[in-house]
Structures are given as structure tokens and as C-alpha cells.
Design an enzyme around this catalytic site. Sequence first.
Site, PDB file in Angstrom:
ATOM      1  NE  ARG A  92      -4.208  26.380 -25.627  1.00  0.00           N
ATOM      2  CZ  ARG A  92      -4.445  27.292 -24.684  1.00  0.00           C
ATOM      3  NH1 ARG A  92      -3.862  27.187 -23.510  1.00  0.00           N
ATOM      4  NH2 ARG A  92      -5.246  28.302 -24.920  1.00  0.00           N
TER       5      ARG A  92
ATOM      6  CB  THR B  62       3.868  24.106 -29.357  1.00  0.00           C
ATOM      7  OG1 THR B  62       2.561  23.809 -29.878  1.00  0.00           O
ATOM      8  CG2 THR B  62       4.868  23.115 -29.934  1.00  0.00           C
TER       9      THR B  62
ATOM     10  CG  ASP C  48     -13.695  23.484 -21.042  1.00  0.00           C
ATOM     11  OD1 ASP C  48     -14.582  23.354 -21.924  1.00  0.00           O
ATOM     12  OD2 ASP C  48     -12.509  23.188 -21.232  1.00  0.00           O
TER      13      ASP C  48
ATOM     14  CG  ASP D  66     -15.140  20.051 -20.350  1.00  0.00           C
ATOM     15  OD1 ASP D  66     -15.159  19.284 -21.346  1.00  0.00           O
ATOM     16  OD2 ASP D  66     -14.123  20.242 -19.672  1.00  0.00           O
TER      17      ASP D  66
END
Length: 209
Positions: free
Chosen positions: A104, A108, A200, A203
Amino acid sequence: MGKLQVMEHPLIQHKLTIIRDKNTGTKVFREVVNEIARLMAYEVSRDMPLQDVEIETPLVQSVQKELAGKKVAIIPILRAGLGMVDGMLDLIPAAKVGHVGMYRDHDTLEPVEYFVKLPSDINERLLLVVDPMLATGGSAIAAIDALKKRGATSIKFVCLVAAPEGVKALEEAHPDVDIFTASLDERLDSNGYILPGLGDAGDRLFGTL
């Protein structure tokens, strides 16, 4: 039109609770993600076409069923999608594996493709795109865009937990893609994390907390 299928099998729901728990460590998290992926592969493959084949049992000649039609490729979205591959391969060992890498952009917030490596015959295969999370839908949409751009025509998306926002976005962007999830969660928080979610997934899978 693609359909949404939430897999409410008791074994899947039990294992999903284990990986939601913040006290579940990396080793168990990784093992259980693969176990859920294996169970989900069983359901995702339910409508695979069969054909007749003549075999000889120890007693007689017999016409029986075998898989027919499209071959399969499993396409994890890097990196968290890697955690679901082995479980699916346990059930579909002849499947090929491709990879799509997305990150990502911090400015933006849009997904950027950085790596795509696919079997040469993806236009002839059923592609199972896997990623533990369907949050905003941005990565899934971009990954499927990348696959279609390279000739893919038959795609299913498989995740562990999905937010309604991500499901809606993916359905609107790719209405021909079926979505399979172990849970349709409540919503996204202000940071784009799924609630209640499981944190996450990358992770937790790879111990990079």
C-alpha cells in the site's frame, strides 16, 4: 454474478476463534491458519466437475468418477496469503502456485503491484486467490486486476475474515468472482483494520510484530 459464501462449519469456526485470540503465538497461529485453509479448500472445490473413467477394481471392471475440467492454481497475495497455501495444497496437491505481491502506497493508500509470477497457462486454470484478510478490498481487487490482465478467466477469492466494506468493493469491481470467507465480520475501524478481526495476519504469521 459472483456469490458470497460464509463457511460456518463448526471446525472452521472453532479454529477461527483460536487465531482471533491475541494470546495465540506464531507457531500455533501458522498451524491453525493452514488447518482452516485446508477445510476451506474442501468447500471451495465442491463444484469441481467430474467425468467418468473406467478402472479395474480387485473384483470387476467399473466406471467411476474423477476430476475433470479446469486445473487449479493457488495464488497467494504476498505476504500473508502464503500462510494459506500449504493447507490448500494438502487437499489439492497437483495445483500450481503463483504469487502476486502488493503493497500500500503510504501517500495514496492505493495498492501497488511489485511482483507477479504465474503459471504460463492461467487462462486454462481455476485460480484460487488467497489472502487471510479482505478489509478495504483494495489489494484483492488489484491482484485480480493483475490476473485478468494476464488472461485469467476463472477466479475465486478465499479469505479467513472479511469486512462488509471489502466484500462490497470486491463484488462491485469483479462481479464474476465468488468470495469464500470463514467469517463476515462487523466493520472496519478508522485505520482500515477488520473488527473484531485477528490483527495483522502477516505479522502474526511471520512473527514480525
